[in-house]
Scaffold this motif. Structure first.
Motif, PDB file in Angstrom:
ATOM      1  N   LYS A   1      -2.832  10.829  -2.819  1.00 17.78           N
ATOM      2  CA  LYS A   1      -2.747   9.632  -3.679  1.00 17.78           C
ATOM      3  C   LYS A   1      -2.814   8.402  -2.792  1.00 17.78           C
ATOM      4  O   LYS A   1      -2.257   8.398  -1.699  1.00 17.78           O
ATOM      5  CB  LYS A   1      -1.399   9.604  -4.406  1.00 17.78           C
ATOM      6  CG  LYS A   1      -1.316  10.540  -5.587  1.00 17.78           C
ATOM      7  CD  LYS A   1      -1.648   9.798  -6.858  1.00 17.78           C
ATOM      8  CE  LYS A   1      -1.440  10.726  -8.068  1.00 17.78           C
ATOM      9  NZ  LYS A   1      -2.279  10.296  -9.190  1.00 17.78           N
ATOM     10  N   TYR A   2      -3.458   7.399  -3.278  1.00 13.89           N
ATOM     11  CA  TYR A   2      -3.434   6.120  -2.580  1.00 13.89           C
ATOM     12  C   TYR A   2      -3.503   5.028  -3.638  1.00 13.89           C
ATOM     13  O   TYR A   2      -4.349   5.076  -4.524  1.00 13.89           O
ATOM     14  CB  TYR A   2      -4.637   5.988  -1.627  1.00 13.89           C
ATOM     15  CG  TYR A   2      -4.432   4.925  -0.552  1.00 13.89           C
ATOM     16  CD1 TYR A   2      -4.234   5.281   0.771  1.00 13.89           C
ATOM     17  CD2 TYR A   2      -4.404   3.562  -0.876  1.00 13.89           C
ATOM     18  CE1 TYR A   2      -4.031   4.331   1.760  1.00 13.89           C
ATOM     19  CE2 TYR A   2      -4.199   2.606   0.097  1.00 13.89           C
ATOM     20  CZ  TYR A   2      -4.016   2.999   1.424  1.00 13.89           C
ATOM     21  OH  TYR A   2      -3.802   2.040   2.387  1.00 13.89           O
ATOM     22  N   GLN A   3      -2.571   4.100  -3.583  1.00 12.02           N
ATOM     23  CA  GLN A   3      -2.605   2.968  -4.510  1.00 12.02           C
ATOM     24  C   GLN A   3      -2.241   1.715  -3.742  1.00 12.02           C
ATOM     25  O   GLN A   3      -1.364   1.759  -2.873  1.00 12.02           O
ATOM     26  CB  GLN A   3      -1.600   3.147  -5.659  1.00 12.02           C
ATOM     27  CG  GLN A   3      -1.985   4.209  -6.676  1.00 12.02           C
ATOM     28  CD  GLN A   3      -3.143   3.786  -7.578  1.00 12.02           C
ATOM     29  OE1 GLN A   3      -3.268   2.623  -7.938  1.00 12.02           O
ATOM     30  NE2 GLN A   3      -3.994   4.744  -7.936  1.00 12.02           N
TER      31      GLN A   3
ATOM     32  N   ILE B   1       0.762   5.561   0.198  1.00 11.92           N
ATOM     33  CA  ILE B   1      -0.089   6.728   0.441  1.00 11.92           C
ATOM     34  C   ILE B   1       0.738   8.000   0.339  1.00 11.92           C
ATOM     35  O   ILE B   1       1.919   8.024   0.723  1.00 11.92           O
ATOM     36  CB  ILE B   1      -0.783   6.664   1.831  1.00 11.92           C
ATOM     37  CG1 ILE B   1      -1.785   7.805   2.001  1.00 11.92           C
ATOM     38  CG2 ILE B   1       0.241   6.670   2.960  1.00 11.92           C
ATOM     39  CD1 ILE B   1      -2.653   7.695   3.247  1.00 11.92           C
TER      40      ILE B   1
ATOM     41  N   HIS C   1       0.856  -1.184   0.000  1.00 12.57           N
ATOM     42  CA  HIS C   1       0.000   0.000   0.000  1.00 12.57           C
ATOM     43  C   HIS C   1       0.891   1.232   0.000  1.00 12.57           C
ATOM     44  O   HIS C   1       1.871   1.284   0.731  1.00 12.57           O
ATOM     45  CB  HIS C   1      -0.883   0.040   1.253  1.00 12.57           C
ATOM     46  CG  HIS C   1      -2.023  -0.924   1.238  1.00 12.57           C
ATOM     47  ND1 HIS C   1      -3.336  -0.525   1.321  1.00 12.57           N
ATOM     48  CD2 HIS C   1      -2.057  -2.273   1.148  1.00 12.57           C
ATOM     49  CE1 HIS C   1      -4.134  -1.592   1.287  1.00 12.57           C
ATOM     50  NE2 HIS C   1      -3.375  -2.667   1.189  1.00 12.57           N
TER      51      HIS C   1
END
Lengths: 472, 63
Positions: A400-402, A391, A389
């Motif tokens: 942003k978060y992926q 952030i 993860h």
């Protein structure tokens, strides 16, 4: 990490216990309930001789149940299912397919253990609830530590230990013997369904030092070179969207990653077009398998004191070479072997927790301040594989978060260079006896333990109605 | 060109997966894996309080 907090030792240990319990539970469920029926023909079990089955079971496993009357009663139960025309959990399979190789007695034994494993897994799931509140999706994990403060009591800890030991006994006396018994009939699958590159972020930190103290180590194996395990740097992770239903763009690291689904109706165009919602994760442009096989290979390559002997003795028992690990059979075997190692290690972690509590250290949370900006990542290795993860915090909010999850690694599509995803690669060369009944395809697909949806339950507070939203 | 076989949906997994293979001479010669559902949790997270993130993502992956 994005907020610069170091979690207390007890929080680290409790997270290990939760993860370890999940490995025990999840791998049992996968082997018996999601994968076994690719190898075990339930209908064939009807023609087994209960007496011979009892003798076989005594010979190959140390299961606490058995005997002629036991196997007779299991057979009667299956017969009731089949006669009623309602196959229940056994519906939708290719019974009688020529690729099933087990004798009727082995099929009956495995079916009996399928049913026993259903009971056992219901109990094993409770471990997760003790320190996590529920299973799945534990409620106690927070940034800064863990909230299961009141569960560090003798009765809760004793209950956890009781269940983990009972589960471990099942793993050693039933799961592993079944795995070996079934594998001995399918040794040809030690040459089918392999991939080339393996990535493990590793899991179970035993001090605050990562990746050095990880019980299951971090590493990368390129082109099956098990002896040359390489270090892993998260900066090398990218996702490619060439063949996925997203707006065109270059492969991006998750910090700058985007989630921009195409606006028109997605058209399924395998070949040169787009054909999936999964992006194609890559490490240094390599398509990498993640999961139990990757973790076990990395540990094996690094000479892991517990994993290496387990792998060596299994190869010896099955009389297959190391190369057989790069296969569908190897993937399924690695899952079982990892369960032994991790399940045993739970005792060590619990010992450390008990020692801390004895010394008056019951701290499980470290306070922290929310920054206005920052970035951070978390790397874990959950039962199905490497999970990352990323952030980026901007103006106190999520900029942003992926996250790049195990099944995206394993089941992702081709990339810009046309390199196949790991499961696509694994399927090439698979023999298919009858294209109308592609049992062999399912064996390899299931061996990855695909998880591409988790149910998100949303409850309407006014009506208490439960909506089910599927998330990839 | 070999025979195309599509398995959709694949059962005994979590989720919706489609697998297509091309078979020639009794063996798979090409394969395509297709995730049939869109996740998009990342889009939901943007602009939210970072402390909320784990409540969302913890429910979509971690096994």
């Amino acid at each position: 990490m994005a907020v610069g907090v170091q979690i207390p030792e007890n929080a680290r240990i409790l997270r290990n216990l939760l993860h370890g319990a999940q490995v025990q539970h999840d791998h049992i469920v996968h082997f018996y309930h999601l994968h076994a029926l690719d190898w075990v023909d339930i209908v064939s079990a009807l023609s087994a001789d209960p007496k011979k089955t009892a003798a076989l079971a005594d010979n190959v496993s140390e299961a606490p149940w058995g005997g002629v009357s036991y196997y007779k009663s299991v057979q009667d139960r299956i017969k009731t299912f089949v006669d009623s025309g309602q196959l229940g959990p056994f519906a939708n399979a290719y019974w009688g397919h020529p690729a099933y190789k087990l004798p009727p007695e082995a099929n009956l034994m495995a079916t009996a253990h399928y049913i026993e494993a259903l009971r056992l897994q219901a109990k094993a799931a409770r471990m997760h609830a003790i320190f996590g509140g529920k299973n799945p999706h534990p409620q106690s994990l927070v940034v800064g530590g863990i909230t299961s403060v009141r569960d560090l009591s003798p009765d809760r800890i004793a209950e956890f230990l009781y269940i983990t030991r009972e589960t471990q006994e099942f793993i050693k006396k039933v799961y592993i013997p079944d795995l070996l018994a079934v594998a001995s009939f399918y040794k040809d699958w030690g040459g089918i369904g392999g991939t080339s590159n393996f990535l493990a972020y590793g899991e179970f930190p035993e001090t605050s030092a990562e990746p050095e103290s990880l019980y299951m180590p971090r590493g990368l194996i390129v082109n099956r070179n098990v002896g040359g395990v390489k270090p892993v740097d998260q900066k090398q992770v990218t996702e490619d969207v060439t063949h996925a239903w997203y707006e065109r763009g270059d492969a991006k690291h998750p910090y700058s990653g985007e989630t921009k689904p195409i606006q028109e109706n997605p058209e399924y165009r395998p070949g040169s077009g787009q054909y999936t919602w999964l992006k194609a994760p890559r490490y240094e442009d390599l398509s990498c398998e993640v999961g139990p096989l990757a973790r076990v290979l990395v540990a094996y390559g690094k000479g892991h004191k517990d994993v290496k002997p387990l792998v060596d003795s299994t190869l010896q028992k099955l009389d297959v070479p190391v190369q057989a690990l790069f296969s569908t059979l190897g993937r399924t075997a690695a899952r079982g072997l990892e369960t032994i190692a991790v399940g045993d290690r739970i005792e060590t972690w619990m010992g450390a927790l008990l020692a801390n509590i004895k010394n008056g250290d019951t701290k499980t949370y470290e306070p922290w301040e929310m920054p206005d900006s920052g970035e951070g990542y978390g790397l874990n290795d959950v039962p199905r594989g490497s999970l990352g993860h990323w952030i980026r915090i901007e103006d106190g909010k999520i900029g942003k978060y992926q996250y790049v999850v195990p099944s995206t690694w394993n089941l992702g599509p081709r990339d810009a260079k046309g390199v196949l995803g790991p499961m696509e690669e694994a399927l090439i060369g698979t023999p298919v006896a009858d294209p109308k009944q592609p049992l062999e395809i399912l064996r390899t697909v299931h061996s990855f333990d695909p998880c591409i949806a988790c149910a998100v339950h949303v409850i309407d507070p006014d009506s208490n109605e439960v909506y089910k939203i599927k998330a990839l | 060109m070999g025979k195309r076989v599509v398995v959709d949906p694949i059962s005994r997994i979590e989720g919706h997966l489609r697998v297509e293979v091309e078979i020639s001479g009794g063996k798979v010669v090409n394969a395509w894996s297709s995730g049939q559902m869109f996740r998009g949790i990342e889009m939901i997270l943007e602009g939210r309080d970072p402390r909320d993130a784990h409540h969302f993502v913890g429910r979509s992956c971690g096994v």
